[in-house]
Write an enzyme that holds these catalytic residues in place. Structure first.
Site, mmCIF file in Angstrom:
data_model
loop_
_atom_site.group_PDB
_atom_site.id
_atom_site.type_symbol
_atom_site.label_atom_id
_atom_site.label_comp_id
_atom_site.label_asym_id
_atom_site.label_seq_id
_atom_site.Cartn_x
_atom_site.Cartn_y
_atom_site.Cartn_z
ATOM 1 N N GLU A 232 52.757 34.372 41.985
ATOM 2 C CA GLU A 232 52.706 35.742 42.506
ATOM 3 C C GLU A 232 52.093 35.733 43.903
ATOM 4 O O GLU A 232 51.067 35.104 44.138
ATOM 5 C CB GLU A 232 51.855 36.595 41.552
ATOM 6 C CG GLU A 232 51.520 37.983 42.023
ATOM 7 C CD GLU A 232 50.593 38.695 41.036
ATOM 8 O OE1 GLU A 232 50.094 39.770 41.393
ATOM 9 O OE2 GLU A 232 50.357 38.167 39.911
ATOM 10 N N ASP A 234 50.677 38.507 46.400
ATOM 11 C CA ASP A 234 50.311 39.908 46.589
ATOM 12 C C ASP A 234 50.279 40.235 48.081
ATOM 13 O O ASP A 234 49.442 39.709 48.824
ATOM 14 C CB ASP A 234 48.939 40.198 45.975
ATOM 15 C CG ASP A 234 48.925 40.038 44.473
ATOM 16 O OD1 ASP A 234 49.952 40.306 43.846
ATOM 17 O OD2 ASP A 234 47.876 39.632 43.927
ATOM 18 N N GLU A 237 47.388 45.114 47.797
ATOM 19 C CA GLU A 237 46.744 45.787 46.676
ATOM 20 C C GLU A 237 45.699 46.695 47.286
ATOM 21 O O GLU A 237 44.760 46.222 47.943
ATOM 22 C CB GLU A 237 46.125 44.778 45.718
ATOM 23 C CG GLU A 237 47.164 43.952 44.988
ATOM 24 C CD GLU A 237 46.564 43.178 43.831
ATOM 25 O OE1 GLU A 237 46.677 43.647 42.681
ATOM 26 O OE2 GLU A 237 45.971 42.122 44.090
ATOM 27 N N HIS A 248 48.647 33.586 44.648
ATOM 28 C CA HIS A 248 48.394 33.173 43.257
ATOM 29 C C HIS A 248 49.387 32.082 42.848
ATOM 30 O O HIS A 248 50.422 32.367 42.230
ATOM 31 C CB HIS A 248 48.571 34.353 42.296
ATOM 32 C CG HIS A 248 47.559 35.440 42.386
ATOM 33 N ND1 HIS A 248 46.352 35.399 41.723
ATOM 34 C CD2 HIS A 248 47.597 36.632 43.037
ATOM 35 C CE1 HIS A 248 45.693 36.526 41.966
ATOM 36 N NE2 HIS A 248 46.407 37.285 42.762
#
Length: 456
Positions: A232, A234, A237, A248
């Site tokens: 993942e 990001d 956020e 990640h």
């Protein structure tokens, strides 16, 4: 692990299926993007679909629920195989998009509302995916690329997260990989992320009802036996008070069902799982800069902002190793470079690099699971295989979003580096309170663009 899961499904036969319901005709909302990958920009007629978890799940031959509130029907779902054979996920039409889920789209923009009181239920948040056609997700290959998106987080208070990120999902949502998945990307199937979530109602085309435990404080959710993992990235956020972007990596490729230790469930197994759940995050507030992002600050969260994210490789080609993830902000016509780490004795990094991840994790006293899971090279390898774009709005029943916008862990020393992550109170972020007080909260994503470095 992935191949053995497929073999198990094949052994069960093809009579079982994650079926498509016929009660509501499926409609995908238009959300075109700007594709500049050839060197010149053109409009690509992409669309959005909503995740299968939000969809009505019912008996295939009637309008009787297979899943109500946060529990599976004992009649239709006594076990996974029976449930998979009995139950369908249904379509979403225009009335459902707005009246049930509180989602509106048009002109390359989509707005996600926090709480929507529909005719049959109360909906909390949502998760959307970008489609390149009515049956396939739009795949992004981000190495040696620049991605930009406009975000308006001004209507998001403490405790909420309007997130935009990429995950290594299958392009068809698992339709060809898992014989029991008959719905595919069109119906928002195949979600995975680095948290290896157990709350997905269907995993690899089968109902995740075995050993299902309804949540004690979330009336819409629970956890099943299986989790579902994948790398993942990001991009954003955030709420109006704090923001971060995070890598990640995982030591598995793509959509990978898990059980037990491999899921890395919170507690003793957290760092034993296949994915880096903590990630290597770049968060201005956590990095000691408390006046960079927020209402009226350098990046003014009371206004729309353009996020430019550059994925820089070792040799400046699509095949090189990922070595840096760089962020630039554009607001009111002004280009704003990302802020730098502001701690005495720590290098003033302003982007995610291997050196930054090593040094900041050591300084914060965090376990470096990012390196253990292959670091930026592994993250880049995953991005090279292709990722799906996700947009979501959610509240946090586990940690009340304090890891994003407050002090976390709550028992930590406020003077210890890395504990302060935002200005929000540690008593905030309680979902029941947010849902009552901020039902009209929302986030808007728009103006998506993908192209070579320096496209902006």
């Amino acid at each position: 692990m992935k191949s053995s899961f497929v073999i198990l499904l094949l052994a069960l036969g093809l009579c079982y299926g994650q079926k498509k319901g016929t009660q509501t005709q499926e409609l995908h909302l238009d959300m075109p993007i700007s594709n500049c990958e050839s060197g010149s920009c053109s409009t690509q007629a992409t669309k959005i679909t909503i995740d299968s978890n939000w969809r009505w799940t019912h008996d295939i031959s009637s309008a009787t629920n297979c899943y109500t509130g946060n529990e599976w029907s004992s009649q239709f779902c006594p076990d996974s195989d029976t449930c998979t054979a009995n139950c369908a996920i249904d379509g979403v039409d225009q009335n459902t998009w707005t009246g049930t889920y509180g989602i509106t789209a048009g002109g390359g923009s989509v707005t996600l509302k926090f709480v929507t009181h529909g005719p049959y239920s109360t909906n909390i948040g949502s998760r959307l995916y970008l489609l390149e056609s009515d049956s396939a997700y739009r795949m992004f290959h981000l190495k040696n690329r620049e991605f930009s998106i406009d975000v308006d987080s001004s209507n998001l208070p403490c405790g909420l997260n309007g997130a935009m990120y990429f995950v290594e999902m299958d392009q068809d949502g698992g339709l060809s990989e898992y014989p029991t998945n008959e719905a595919g990307a069109a119906y928002g199937t195949g979600y995975c992320d680095a948290q290896c979530p157990h709350d997905m109602k269907f995993i690899a085309g089968k109902a995740n009802c075995d050993e299902w435990v309804p949540s004690a404080d979330d009336p819409n959710s629970g956890t099943g036996k299986y989790g579902i993992c994948c790398p993942e990235m990001d991009i954003w956020e955030a709420n109006s008070q704090a923001q971060s972007f995070t890598s990640h990596p995982c030591n598995v490729d793509g959509y990978t069902p898990c059980t037990g230790t491999d899921c890395g469930d919170n507690g003793a197994d957290r760092y034993s799982g296949v994915c880096d759940k903590d990630g290597c995050d770049f968060a201005a507030y956590r990095n000691g800069v408390h006046d960079f992002y927020g209402p009226g600050m350098t990046v003014d969260s009371s206004k729309k902002v353009t996020l430019v994210t550059q994925f820089i490789t070792s040799d400046g080609t699509d095949n090189g190793d990922l070595v840096e993830v760089r962020r630039i902000f554009i607001q009111d016509g002004q280009t704003i470079q990302n802020t730098a780490v502001n701690f005495p004795g720590v290098t003033a990094y302003d982007s995610i690099t291997e050196e930054y991840c090593h040094e900041i994790k050591s300084f914060f006293g965090d376990f470096d699971d990012h390196s253990a899971k292959g670091g930026l090279k592994a993250m880049g390898d995953s991005l090279g295989r292709g990722h799906v774009l996700v947009m979501s709005l959610w509240d946090d029943h586990y940690a009340h979003m304090l890891w994003l916008d407050s002090s976390y862990p709550t028992t930590g020393d406020l003077n210890a580096p890395g504990v302060l992550r935002g200005p929000c109170p540690t008593t905030g972020g309680v979902p029941s309170e947010l849902e009552n007080q901020y039902a009209d909260a929302s986030v808007t994503f728009s103006n998506i663009k993908i192209g070579p470095i320096q496209t902006y």
